[in-house]
Each structure stands twice: as structure tokens, then as C-alpha cells.
Motif scaffolding. Sequence first.
Motif, PDB file in Angstrom:
ATOM      1  N   LEU A   1       0.827  -1.212   0.000  1.00  0.00           N
ATOM      2  CA  LEU A   1       0.000   0.000   0.000  1.00  0.00           C
ATOM      3  C   LEU A   1       0.856   1.255   0.000  1.00  0.00           C
ATOM      4  CD1 LEU A   1      -2.981  -0.743   2.420  1.00  0.00           C
ATOM      5  CD2 LEU A   1      -3.106  -0.207  -0.014  1.00  0.00           C
ATOM      6  N   LYS A   2       1.956   1.212   0.697  1.00  0.00           N
ATOM      7  CA  LYS A   2       2.862   2.365   0.753  1.00  0.00           C
ATOM      8  C   LYS A   2       3.311   2.752  -0.652  1.00  0.00           C
ATOM      9  CE  LYS A   2       7.295   3.752   2.732  1.00  0.00           C
ATOM     10  NZ  LYS A   2       8.442   3.321   3.542  1.00  0.00           N
ATOM     11  N   ASN A   3       3.479   1.744  -1.504  1.00  0.00           N
ATOM     12  CA  ASN A   3       3.920   2.000  -2.872  1.00  0.00           C
ATOM     13  C   ASN A   3       2.785   2.323  -3.833  1.00  0.00           C
ATOM     14  OD1 ASN A   3       6.705   1.575  -2.388  1.00  0.00           O
ATOM     15  ND2 ASN A   3       6.343  -0.621  -2.334  1.00  0.00           N
ATOM     16  N   THR A   4       1.587   1.825  -3.564  1.00  0.00           N
ATOM     17  CA  THR A   4       0.486   2.014  -4.508  1.00  0.00           C
ATOM     18  C   THR A   4      -0.540   3.052  -4.058  1.00  0.00           C
ATOM     19  OG1 THR A   4      -0.765   0.192  -3.527  1.00  0.00           O
ATOM     20  CG2 THR A   4       0.684  -0.347  -5.383  1.00  0.00           C
ATOM     21  N   GLU A   5      -0.828   3.102  -2.752  1.00  0.00           N
ATOM     22  CA  GLU A   5      -1.807   4.041  -2.196  1.00  0.00           C
ATOM     23  C   GLU A   5      -1.296   4.540  -0.845  1.00  0.00           C
ATOM     24  OE1 GLU A   5      -6.103   3.172  -2.694  1.00  0.00           O
ATOM     25  OE2 GLU A   5      -5.382   1.162  -3.192  1.00  0.00           O
ATOM     26  N   PRO A   6      -0.308   5.419  -0.859  1.00  0.00           N
ATOM     27  CA  PRO A   6       0.341   5.813   0.396  1.00  0.00           C
ATOM     28  C   PRO A   6      -0.565   6.526   1.403  1.00  0.00           C
ATOM     29  CG  PRO A   6       1.138   7.132  -1.454  1.00  0.00           C
ATOM     30  CD  PRO A   6       0.277   6.054  -2.024  1.00  0.00           C
ATOM     31  N   LYS A   7      -1.688   7.045   0.966  1.00  0.00           N
ATOM     32  CA  LYS A   7      -2.590   7.730   1.895  1.00  0.00           C
ATOM     33  C   LYS A   7      -3.617   6.785   2.532  1.00  0.00           C
ATOM     34  CE  LYS A   7      -2.023  12.238  -0.129  1.00  0.00           C
ATOM     35  NZ  LYS A   7      -2.663  13.436  -0.644  1.00  0.00           N
ATOM     36  N   ARG A   8      -3.585   5.519   2.147  1.00  0.00           N
ATOM     37  CA  ARG A   8      -4.536   4.544   2.684  1.00  0.00           C
ATOM     38  C   ARG A   8      -3.914   3.818   3.875  1.00  0.00           C
ATOM     39  NH1 ARG A   8      -9.209   2.738   0.628  1.00  0.00           N
ATOM     40  NH2 ARG A   8      -8.723   3.597  -1.417  1.00  0.00           N
ATOM     41  N   SER A   9      -4.610   3.810   5.014  1.00  0.00           N
ATOM     42  CA  SER A   9      -4.145   3.112   6.212  1.00  0.00           C
ATOM     43  C   SER A   9      -4.683   1.692   6.220  1.00  0.00           C
ATOM     44  CB  SER A   9      -4.644   3.828   7.475  1.00  0.00           C
ATOM     45  OG  SER A   9      -4.136   5.129   7.532  1.00  0.00           O
ATOM     46  N   LEU A  10      -3.881   0.767   6.709  1.00  0.00           N
ATOM     47  CA  LEU A  10      -4.275  -0.630   6.764  1.00  0.00           C
ATOM     48  C   LEU A  10      -4.659  -1.017   8.186  1.00  0.00           C
ATOM     49  CD1 LEU A  10      -4.511  -3.391   5.323  1.00  0.00           C
ATOM     50  CD2 LEU A  10      -2.086  -3.753   5.856  1.00  0.00           C
ATOM     51  N   TYR A  11      -5.788  -1.699   8.319  1.00  0.00           N
ATOM     52  CA  TYR A  11      -6.271  -2.206   9.606  1.00  0.00           C
ATOM     53  C   TYR A  11      -6.345  -3.721   9.553  1.00  0.00           C
ATOM     54  CZ  TYR A  11      -7.721   2.354  11.406  1.00  0.00           C
ATOM     55  OH  TYR A  11      -7.724   3.630  11.894  1.00  0.00           O
ATOM     56  N   LEU A  12      -6.063  -4.354  10.676  1.00  0.00           N
ATOM     57  CA  LEU A  12      -6.232  -5.795  10.842  1.00  0.00           C
ATOM     58  C   LEU A  12      -7.491  -6.014  11.662  1.00  0.00           C
ATOM     59  CD1 LEU A  12      -5.118  -8.705  10.615  1.00  0.00           C
ATOM     60  CD2 LEU A  12      -3.866  -8.268  12.749  1.00  0.00           C
ATOM     61  N   ALA A  13      -8.465  -6.710  11.104  1.00  0.00           N
ATOM     62  CA  ALA A  13      -9.719  -6.987  11.811  1.00  0.00           C
ATOM     63  C   ALA A  13      -9.631  -8.349  12.473  1.00  0.00           C
ATOM     64  CB  ALA A  13     -10.895  -6.942  10.845  1.00  0.00           C
ATOM     65  N   VAL A  14      -9.915  -8.364  13.787  1.00  0.00           N
ATOM     66  CA  VAL A  14      -9.846  -9.605  14.559  1.00  0.00           C
ATOM     67  C   VAL A  14     -11.138  -9.806  15.344  1.00  0.00           C
ATOM     68  CG1 VAL A  14      -7.338  -9.514  14.741  1.00  0.00           C
ATOM     69  CG2 VAL A  14      -8.718  -8.540  16.543  1.00  0.00           C
ATOM     70  N   PRO A  15     -11.538 -11.060  15.546  1.00  0.00           N
ATOM     71  CA  PRO A  15     -12.753 -11.329  16.321  1.00  0.00           C
ATOM     72  C   PRO A  15     -12.593 -10.878  17.779  1.00  0.00           C
ATOM     73  CG  PRO A  15     -12.027 -13.305  15.157  1.00  0.00           C
ATOM     74  CD  PRO A  15     -10.935 -12.290  15.028  1.00  0.00           C
ATOM     75  N   MET A  16     -13.683 -10.422  18.364  1.00  0.00           N
ATOM     76  CA  MET A  16     -13.676  -9.923  19.731  1.00  0.00           C
ATOM     77  C   MET A  16     -13.189 -10.980  20.718  1.00  0.00           C
ATOM     78  SD  MET A  16     -16.783  -8.075  21.844  1.00  0.00           S
ATOM     79  CE  MET A  16     -17.862  -9.476  21.630  1.00  0.00           C
ATOM     80  N   ASP A  17     -13.629 -12.218  20.567  1.00  0.00           N
ATOM     81  CA  ASP A  17     -13.203 -13.251  21.517  1.00  0.00           C
ATOM     82  C   ASP A  17     -11.702 -13.508  21.435  1.00  0.00           C
ATOM     83  OD1 ASP A  17     -13.536 -14.442  19.007  1.00  0.00           O
ATOM     84  OD2 ASP A  17     -14.112 -16.375  19.847  1.00  0.00           O
TER      85      ASP A  17
END
Length: 101
Positions: free
Chosen positions: A48-64
Motif C-alpha cells: 500500500l505504501k507503494n500504490t496508495e500511500p494515503k490509505r491506512s491498513l487495519y487488521l480486523a480480529v474477532p472480539m473473543d
Amino acid sequence: MHLKPVLEKSFEKAERKIAVEIKSFSSASTIYDFHLAVGQFMNYRLALKNTEPKRSLYLAVPMDTFDSFFTLKFVQTAIQDYQLYLIIYDIEKQVIVKWKP
């Protein structure tokens, strides 16, 4: 690296562009799933840094999984050192419970 099929969600959050890698942590080994997720996250963030540097990446994890595993000192240190952005979601209700940060 072509990101469209790799990242599962990409959208706007409060006028910020984000991408979300959704993980279920459903294997028999949570630590294995964690290592795999962090490795993928780091590669996707680099791409993403190379293709869309303004886009932030999030990791989605289950609550449990967050409550039982992501509270461990080692995991908290990894989150801080690797600067992971997290989305905690409730699988049953299919809602986002928390954004970090």
C-alpha cells in the motif's frame, strides 16, 4: 503485487482511506494465526505504501480472540512495535466493537 483481490475491504472512514485485512483466527493455533496475520499485514502495508500511500491498513480480529489472546504482553508489544491498527469485531452480531487507534 496486486492488492485488489488480497485486501478484503477498502473504504472511507471519517474521510480517511483505509483497507482492512479480516482474519478469523480459526485454526487450532492462535499464535500461528497471529504470526501469519502479522506477516501478511506487514507485506500488505508495504504494498500500500507503494500504490496508495494515503490509505491506512487495519487488521480486523474477532472480539473473543482479542479478549483472550491480544491482551497478552507479547502480543501487545508486537502491536505497539509494529504499529498495527486494529478493528475488533463481534462475529455473532456482525458489528465492529472497537477501532484501535
